[in-house]
Design an enzyme around this catalytic site. Structure first.
Site, short mmCIF file in Angstrom:
data_model
loop_
_atom_site.label_atom_id
_atom_site.label_comp_id
_atom_site.label_asym_id
_atom_site.label_seq_id
_atom_site.Cartn_x
_atom_site.Cartn_y
_atom_site.Cartn_z
CG HIS A 101 -2.00 1.03 1.12
ND1 HIS A 101 -1.78 2.36 1.40
CD2 HIS A 101 -3.28 0.94 0.70
CE1 HIS A 101 -2.89 3.04 1.21
NE2 HIS A 101 -3.81 2.20 0.77
CD GLU A 149 -5.38 2.67 -3.06
OE1 GLU A 149 -4.40 2.61 -2.31
OE2 GLU A 149 -6.52 2.75 -2.64
O1 G3P Z 1 -6.57 1.42 0.41
C1 G3P Z 1 -7.49 2.31 -0.14
C2 G3P Z 1 -7.18 3.69 0.25
O2 G3P Z 1 -5.83 4.01 0.10
C3 G3P Z 1 -8.05 4.71 -0.44
O3 G3P Z 1 -8.24 5.72 0.49
O4 G3P Z 1 -9.61 7.25 1.80
O5 G3P Z 1 -9.23 7.68 -0.65
O6 G3P Z 1 -10.72 5.80 0.07
P1 G3P Z 1 -9.52 6.66 0.41
#
Ligand code: G3P
Length: 230
Positions: A101, A149
């Site tokens: 992550h 991400e």
């Molecule tokens: O692991 C998922 C996370 O990093 C996404 O964060 O708070 O943008 O949904 P968020």
């Protein structure tokens, strides 16, 4: 005896992270909300409790949905202090783990160790990536899934599937070119059903999210909206 659990697609993966709102009992309550919405709406939801709550949540009689660890370390069992092994994640009742992550980055050699050993233990790995090149490289390691991400969108409430649709579509294309069996999730800023629908239309097999649910006034209401996009 918990029934054999599989991940149906498309899937919403809730990463509870280390928020105050997801610690201890609150983490179990969030998992129970995920479980009840999954059952009520017949949709696929996976929950990643805080590490110290993993066994408690995964073994709770109220939890039938799959649990994943948020992280595992690239170490063998033995004289290690404070590390989390794949074996302990399995013992805890999880069926897999997030890996790499952006808030817990690993070296490629560690990712390779974890993905390879997880497969031998019949554990699933969702390896988080930050761009297309890293997604393509990680796909060569044959994880269960890649989760793209962009770090700058994490926690922003601005969904990757809306703000940067190309990174999702291109990650799907490049990952499937390397390994057609590797799933692709996307995350960062996903907060509603529209964001989920947009991600699936871009070819993603699901989404990874955290703050939209964990920090919500009404996590159940947010989750019901999110699953409307599946
Ligand atoms: O692991 C998922 C996370 O990093 C996404 O964060 O708070 O943008 O949904 P968020």
């Amino acid at each position: 005896m918990k029934k054999e659990i599989e991940i149906e697609l498309p899937v919403i993966v809730l990463n509870e992270k280390a928020y105050v709102e997801s610690a201890g009992n609150r983490g179990l309550e969030l998992a129970e909300i995920c479980d009840s919405v999954a059952t009520e709406r017949g949709v696929s939801i996976v929950v990643c409790p805080q590490q110290v709550d993993l066994a408690r949540v995964a073994s709770a009689s109220s939890i039938k949905i799959p649990c994943f660890a948020q992280h595992v370390d690239a170490v063998e069992p033995g004289s290690q202090t404070g590390f989390v092994t794949l074996e302990s994640v399995k013992e805890a009742g999880a069926i897999g783990s997030l890996v790499n992550h952006s808030e817990h980055r690993l070296k490629i050699a560690d990712i390779d160790f974890i993905v390879t050993k997880a497969a031998s233990l019949n554990l699933l790995t969702i390896v988080c990536t930050n761009n297309i090149a890293v997604s393509t490289a990680v796909a060569e390691l044959k994880p269960y899934a890649v989760a793209i991400e962009p770090p700058e969108l994490i926690g922003s409430g601005r969904s990757v599937s809306k703000v940067d649709p190309a990174i999702v579509a291109d990650t799907v294309k490049e990952v499937k070119r390397v390994d057609e069996n590797c799933l692709v999730l996307c995350g960062a800023g996903v907060t509603n059903g529209e964001d989920v629908r947009a991600a699936l239309e871009l070819g993603a097999d699901g989404v990874l999210l955290a703050s939209g649910v964990v920090k919500a006034q009404d996590p159940r209401a947010v989750l019901l909206d999110l699953v409307s996009g599946l």
